[in-house]
Design a protein around this motif. Structure first.
Motif, mmCIF file in Angstrom:
data_model
loop_
_atom_site.group_PDB
_atom_site.id
_atom_site.type_symbol
_atom_site.label_atom_id
_atom_site.label_comp_id
_atom_site.label_asym_id
_atom_site.label_seq_id
_atom_site.Cartn_x
_atom_site.Cartn_y
_atom_site.Cartn_z
ATOM 1 N N PHE A 1 43.921 -79.782 -11.224
ATOM 2 C CA PHE A 1 42.760 -80.625 -10.905
ATOM 3 C C PHE A 1 43.189 -82.052 -11.209
ATOM 4 C CE2 PHE A 1 38.982 -83.016 -11.399
ATOM 5 C CZ PHE A 1 37.919 -82.357 -10.785
ATOM 6 N N GLU B 1 41.831 -85.961 -10.937
ATOM 7 C CA GLU B 1 40.719 -86.860 -10.636
ATOM 8 C C GLU B 1 41.235 -88.191 -10.078
ATOM 9 O OE1 GLU B 1 37.688 -86.369 -10.373
ATOM 10 O OE2 GLU B 1 36.659 -88.287 -10.579
ATOM 11 N N ASP C 1 29.278 -87.563 0.367
ATOM 12 C CA ASP C 1 28.983 -88.425 -0.764
ATOM 13 C C ASP C 1 28.512 -89.751 -0.176
ATOM 14 O OD1 ASP C 1 29.661 -90.719 -2.457
ATOM 15 O OD2 ASP C 1 30.340 -89.210 -3.862
HETATM 16 N N1 GDD Z 1 22.720 -89.039 -16.453
HETATM 17 C C1 GDD Z 1 23.821 -89.644 -16.080
HETATM 18 N N2 GDD Z 1 24.469 -90.446 -16.974
HETATM 19 N N3 GDD Z 1 24.268 -89.476 -14.816
HETATM 20 C C2 GDD Z 1 25.400 -90.118 -14.466
HETATM 21 C C3 GDD Z 1 26.124 -90.955 -15.350
HETATM 22 C C4 GDD Z 1 25.615 -91.123 -16.684
HETATM 23 O O1 GDD Z 1 26.160 -91.838 -17.527
HETATM 24 N N4 GDD Z 1 27.215 -91.437 -14.685
HETATM 25 C C5 GDD Z 1 27.152 -90.923 -13.443
HETATM 26 N N5 GDD Z 1 26.060 -90.136 -13.291
HETATM 27 C C6 GDD Z 1 25.632 -89.382 -12.103
HETATM 28 C C7 GDD Z 1 25.647 -90.235 -10.843
HETATM 29 O O2 GDD Z 1 24.346 -90.755 -10.592
HETATM 30 C C8 GDD Z 1 26.046 -89.220 -9.786
HETATM 31 O O3 GDD Z 1 24.894 -88.523 -9.312
HETATM 32 C C9 GDD Z 1 26.929 -88.202 -10.532
HETATM 33 O O4 GDD Z 1 26.592 -88.358 -11.918
HETATM 34 C C10 GDD Z 1 28.441 -88.401 -10.328
HETATM 35 O O5 GDD Z 1 28.817 -89.667 -10.826
HETATM 36 P P1 GDD Z 1 29.632 -90.711 -9.937
HETATM 37 O O6 GDD Z 1 29.819 -91.944 -10.743
HETATM 38 O O7 GDD Z 1 28.990 -90.834 -8.588
HETATM 39 O O8 GDD Z 1 31.047 -89.959 -9.829
HETATM 40 P P2 GDD Z 1 32.132 -90.156 -8.699
HETATM 41 O O9 GDD Z 1 31.503 -90.084 -7.351
HETATM 42 O O10 GDD Z 1 32.951 -91.348 -9.017
HETATM 43 O O11 GDD Z 1 33.085 -88.851 -8.893
HETATM 44 C C11 GDD Z 1 32.557 -87.540 -9.038
HETATM 45 O O12 GDD Z 1 32.021 -87.063 -7.814
HETATM 46 C C12 GDD Z 1 32.990 -86.874 -6.741
HETATM 47 C C13 GDD Z 1 32.266 -86.296 -5.538
HETATM 48 O O13 GDD Z 1 31.267 -87.163 -5.112
HETATM 49 C C14 GDD Z 1 33.692 -86.655 -9.539
HETATM 50 O O14 GDD Z 1 33.145 -85.428 -9.958
HETATM 51 C C15 GDD Z 1 34.756 -86.442 -8.469
HETATM 52 O O15 GDD Z 1 35.739 -85.511 -8.916
HETATM 53 C C16 GDD Z 1 34.103 -85.904 -7.197
HETATM 54 O O16 GDD Z 1 35.090 -85.729 -6.163
#
Ligand code: GDD
Ligand code: MG
Length: 330
Positions: free
Chosen positions: A169, A171, A252
């Protein structure tokens, strides 16, 4: 029964000026319901309202309450977990798992981000992955369509009942690695998961013992908690991760480009409510103004009432830099 944790604490900086610190993208209603409401409605396919917890920032408490009520449900305060500060997804998920475990015991728990478009059929696949989640941290994988760097990449290994063991995995790899991974059959991490709380806690205890301990307390102290995503904090390091591929519509909605791609378009590829003349492949959103677009191509024009963004649709990822620029000016 299955528990659901909805993550709704992010700010969504790539959708400035629509997504703001006080009103982030998951609560925006771009076409009818908000992403948060869509996520809540999907969660109801596998969980009863009591089995759903929402983890969010304390500033968003009323957005959550009001938007759930708009759907015709009521959400008890004990199901809205309010973070005093954002510490990324691992603390948020840990808190949600802890609360559901204390109420319901070791029932399977699903995790949903609140910023995705997703085919509802996914909910059956997620629910049916419960046997695999008895021994593994289950992640749901999506076939990549481009070597994007904002996602986690998953290498499926040996076949298990209902999925595959995860060999690796990674990231958010750099662009070269992302291309290499895509060409060799890796999947994207959708950001949705299914765990048995007991497996989750075993792995957390092993790799993040401080976090495990903090969330054993009834009122976790957020100020001391490590800020880390579940992807870096657990999924990259655990050797008990399994993946279930989802061959379904998933997107996304992190950028205006993604919103544009998911919008209805006219014959010239323009999306949004505007008068388009001699213009192709543009995306317009305006809260309350009449907009006319002449001789433009491939441009996002976003008006939030008090702010205006004009941006090349190939460059919408860099919108997040703006937020840094404004913040540095105070
Ligand atoms: N409660 C809470 N607190 N929610 C959070 C926080 C926090 O501090 N930070 C982020 N989130 C929520 C965001 O609102 C979103 O719904 C989700 O958690 C994922 O966070 P993102 O910040 O959007 O992550 P990303 O898009 O960079 O990456 C993640 O998602 C990808 C797919 O969309 C990872 O899991 C990647 O591996 C994945 O591919
Ligand atoms: Mg995201």
């Amino acid at each position: 029964s299955t528990g659901s944790i909805i993550l709704a604490g992010g700010v969504g900086t790539r959708l400035w000026p629509l997504s703001r610190e006080q009103f982030p993208k998951q609560f925006l209603k771009l076409n009818g319901a908000s992403f948060f409401q869509d996520t809540y409605t999907r969660a109801l396919r596998i969980s009863s309202p009591e089995e759903i917890v929402v983890v969010t920032n304390e500033n968003f408490r009323y957005h959550v309450k009001n938007q759930v009520e708009e759907l015709g449900y009521s959400i008890d305060d004990s199901r809205i977990l309010l973070e005093s500060e954002g510490k990324n997804t691992l603390p948020a998920i840990t808190w949600g798992v802890r609360v559901l475990y204390d109420i319901f015991g070791d029932i399977p728990v699903a995790v949903f981000p609140s910023d995705h478009i997703l085919d509802e059929k996914a909910m059956d696949i997620i629910k049916n992955s419960a046997p695999l989640a008895k021994k593994n941290l289950v992640v749901f994988g999506i076939k990549p369509t481009a070597p994007l760097t904002g996602y986690g990449y998953i290498k499926p290994g040996e076949a298990l009942d209902g999925g595959f063991a995860v060999k690796e995995f990674k990231e958010k790899p750099g662009p070269e690695k992302a291309k290499e991974y895509m060409d060799s059959g890796y999947l994207w991490n959708s950001g949705m998961f299914l765990f048995s709380p007991e497996v989750f806690f075993e792995e957390l205890k092993k790799y993040r013992p401080d976090m495990y301990e903090e969330f054993e307390r009834p009122h976790p102290d957020y100020s001391g908690v490590e800020s880390i995503s579940i992807d870096y904090g657990l999924l990259e390091v655990s050797d008990r991760v399994a993946v279930v591929p989802l061959a379904l519509r998933w997107n996304d909605l992190g950028s205006f480009r993604a919103l544009y791609e998911n919008s209805g378009k006219d014959d010239n590829g323009n999306a949004g409510d505007a008068e388009f003349v001699g213009s192709e492949n543009n995306f317009v959103y305006s809260k309350d103004k009449k907009v006319a677009v002449l001789g433009m191509t491939n441009t996002a024009i976003i008006d939030s009432g008090d702010a205006l963004l004009v941006c090349d649709l190939d460059n919408t990822e860099s919108v997040k830099e703006l937020v840094g620029i404004y913040a540095s000016r105070g």
